[in-house]
Write an enzyme that holds these catalytic residues in place. Structure first.
Site, PDB file in Angstrom:
ATOM      1  N   ILE A   1     -39.433  38.020  -7.727  1.00 51.19           N
ATOM      2  CA  ILE A   1     -39.528  38.636  -6.403  1.00 51.19           C
ATOM      3  C   ILE A   1     -40.476  39.824  -6.378  1.00 51.19           C
ATOM      4  O   ILE A   1     -40.599  40.498  -5.360  1.00 51.19           O
ATOM      5  CB  ILE A   1     -38.137  39.076  -5.886  1.00 51.19           C
ATOM      6  N   GLU A   2     -41.163  40.075  -7.504  1.00 54.03           N
ATOM      7  CA  GLU A   2     -42.151  41.147  -7.524  1.00 54.03           C
ATOM      8  C   GLU A   2     -43.554  40.550  -7.641  1.00 54.03           C
ATOM      9  O   GLU A   2     -44.090  40.060  -6.658  1.00 54.03           O
ATOM     10  CB  GLU A   2     -41.827  42.138  -8.648  1.00 54.03           C
ATOM     11  N   MET A   3     -44.128  40.511  -8.837  1.00 56.21           N
ATOM     12  CA  MET A   3     -45.471  39.956  -8.973  1.00 56.21           C
ATOM     13  C   MET A   3     -45.462  38.455  -9.258  1.00 56.21           C
ATOM     14  O   MET A   3     -46.465  37.775  -9.044  1.00 56.21           O
ATOM     15  CB  MET A   3     -46.232  40.703 -10.060  1.00 56.21           C
TER      16      MET A   3
END
Length: 272
Positions: free
Chosen positions: A72-74
């Site tokens: 859910i980040e990079m």
């Protein structure tokens, strides 16, 4: 270049002009996914013995790689990323010059962490006051400093960084249907439920919103909650109860806010 779709950089959530964080309650990743954690500032992270709100990373190097692969980040794959960065001549040449190798996962972590260790804050009004300039703080800030020490705030927010980097439960988020486990997610100990790393307070006036979930929009809100001794729950830390016993007044809270503003000084990228 570090994110899977090329839309996110480290500076997306840790913007220099925003105090090396972002002014969102919780961070947004690729594909507009929203996470559950507020981005801690990079400022003075060089001195922290562990990283992330729950302390799950033992070093800046370890921390640097986490967001890259977090879905859910990079949302990237490190092995694929290494291939991609090696295809960029500037990066490949720079890694050869510094590390004597092509781009590697270890090199990526070291490069990011080494840069982060240069992001330091100092020369604040508080520092000038401590160095002998008694005019550096106004009367409200001086009262705030005295109260900060006498009411027990400084026990957890220890000078000079204004964090001892311990883990405490202040009750933040514990009233949610599924609370963030905090430090318990790392140690597995029930006594660590809802405990989070004490944030460093330098530049705190520039790094809102506050707490691990960004639930306090303003410094005044954050101070009010802490001055009240946090939120009641079965695992509330004793230090919060001790602060509560001082019954800090509304005027005292205003002085604390003014003192915290005096912890803002000079740091790289401050002026954009």
């Amino acid at each position: 270049a570090l994110s899977k779709d090329g839309t996110m950089a480290c500076a997306t959530c840790h913007a220099p002009e925003m105090g090396w964080t972002e002014h969102r309650a919780t961070s947004k990743g690729i594909k507009d996914q929203v996470g559950g954690a507020n981005s801690p500032t990079v400022i003075n992270s060089a001195y922290a013995p562990a990283q992330f709100w729950d302390g799950r990373a033992a070093s800046l190097e370890e921390q640097a790689l986490g967001p890259i692969e977090a879905p859910i980040e990079m949302g990237h794959n490190l092995d694929e990323l290494v291939v991609e960065l090696n295809a960029i001549a500037e990066y490949k040449d720079a890694f050869q010059k510094v590390f004597g190798t092509d781009v590697t996962k270890d090199g990526i972590a070291k490069a990011i962490a080494s840069f982060e260790r240069t992001v330091l804050s100092g020369n604040s009004p508080y520092d000038k006051f401590q160095a002998g300039d008694k005019t550096a703080l106004n009367d409200s800030q001086k009262r705030g400093l005295e109260l900060f020490n006498s009411a027990g705030c400084s026990t957890c927010h220890t000078a000079p960084l204004f964090s001892g980097y311990g883990y405490y439960n202040a009750g933040v988020g514990m009233d949610k249907e599924t609370p963030d486990q905090g430090r318990k997610g790392v140690t597995g100990k029930d006594g660590d439920l809802g405990k989070f790393r004490v944030p460093m307070l330098r530049e705190v006036a520039n790094t809102g919103p506050y707490f691990h979930d960004g639930s306090a929009a303003t410094l005044e809100e954050a101070v009010a909650l802490m001055a009240a001794g946090g939120k009641d729950n079965d695992n509330l830390s004793a230090m919060l109860k001790a602060v509560r016993s001082h019954e800090i007044t509304a005027e005292g809270q205003k002085d604390l806010v003014e003192f915290l503003k005096a912890l803002s000084g000079e740091f790289p990228g401050k002026d954009g």
